[in-house]
Design a protein around this motif. Structure first.
Motif, mmCIF file in Angstrom:
data_model
loop_
_atom_site.group_PDB
_atom_site.id
_atom_site.type_symbol
_atom_site.label_atom_id
_atom_site.label_comp_id
_atom_site.label_asym_id
_atom_site.label_seq_id
_atom_site.Cartn_x
_atom_site.Cartn_y
_atom_site.Cartn_z
ATOM 1 N N TYR A 153 -31.961 46.789 72.528
ATOM 2 C CA TYR A 153 -30.858 47.781 72.428
ATOM 3 C C TYR A 153 -31.576 49.022 71.648
ATOM 4 O O TYR A 153 -31.896 48.829 70.432
ATOM 5 N N VAL A 154 -31.225 50.185 72.199
ATOM 6 C CA VAL A 154 -31.728 51.478 71.269
ATOM 7 C C VAL A 154 -30.588 52.384 71.230
ATOM 8 O O VAL A 154 -30.023 53.039 72.209
ATOM 9 N N PRO A 155 -30.025 52.412 69.888
ATOM 10 C CA PRO A 155 -28.658 53.054 69.867
ATOM 11 C C PRO A 155 -28.977 54.508 70.046
ATOM 12 O O PRO A 155 -30.093 55.142 69.837
ATOM 13 N N GLU A 156 -27.814 55.229 70.646
ATOM 14 C CA GLU A 156 -28.164 56.905 71.130
ATOM 15 C C GLU A 156 -28.136 57.363 69.749
ATOM 16 O O GLU A 156 -27.381 57.155 68.815
ATOM 17 N N PRO A 157 -29.050 58.475 69.687
ATOM 18 C CA PRO A 157 -29.046 59.353 68.498
ATOM 19 C C PRO A 157 -27.786 60.054 68.233
ATOM 20 O O PRO A 157 -27.159 60.567 69.214
ATOM 21 N N LYS A 158 -27.412 60.100 66.972
ATOM 22 C CA LYS A 158 -26.183 60.758 66.497
ATOM 23 C C LYS A 158 -26.276 62.437 66.873
ATOM 24 O O LYS A 158 -27.202 62.841 66.639
#
Length: 181
Positions: free
Chosen positions: A144-149
């Motif tokens: 899982y790679v969170p989407e950048p803000k």
């Protein structure tokens, strides 16, 4: 190509007596357990009493997909990580004299559960055991790679809209009356 991580599970459905004159029984998900070869491959009655009936449905594969790592992450980071089971009633009596519920799919992903619910399917959940939660957590943390803000645009850069959401404009011109002539 490497195989996806997976588990073999069985689903236990329970028919419970309810105090209702129109419907004396209700089906519900009882539990999800690890599959054992002794379960065989066909649904079977585990037990029956005046108060309940329990059915074992063996042979479901739960696979983890890299592109659904966020769905697994959302599940394992809640207070109560769980199995999600989509089930449907048999169209006609087949295994028994009366229709019984047949699990269709088992997942550990919030996204799967959400899609099934959006399609108005019957989806229930039961707690997942700690070892399964840790297995999913390790997978989610690896993939899982969170989407950048994204930076929020200042309000002054947003387009003007009327109260119905249609584009609006502001003018300093006088449209009616008051003309000198």
């Amino acid at each position: 190509m490497t195989a996806r991580p997976s588990l073999q599970v069985a689903v236990v459905m329970r028919r419970v007596r309810i105090d209702n004159r129109w419907q004396p029984w209700r089906w519900e998900l009882a539990e999800v357990v690890m599959h054992e070869p002794a379960f065989g491959s066909a649904p079977r009655l585990l037990g029956k009493s005046d108060a309940e009936e329990r059915w074992l449905h063996p042979g479901y594969t739960v696979e983890l997909f890299r592109d659904d790592a966020e769905g697994y992450y959302l599940n394992v980071t809640t207070e109560a990580p769980c199995w999600f089971v989509l089930w449907r009633m048999e169209e006609e009596a087949g295994i028994t004299d009366e229709p019984i519920p047949l699990p269709t799919a088992v997942s550990l992903s919030y996204h799967d559960a959400g899609r099934w619910l959006d399609a108005q399917e019957t989806v229930e959940q039961v707690p997942a055991p700690a070892d399964v939660v840790e297995w999913v957590r390790a997978f989610a943390e690896e993939h899982y790679v969170p989407e950048p803000k994204r930076r929020k645009r200042p309000e002054s850069f947003k387009p003007l809209q009327d109260r119905f959401g249609n584009p609006a404009s502001v003018s300093t011109e006088k449209k009616f009356g008051g003309g000198h002539g």
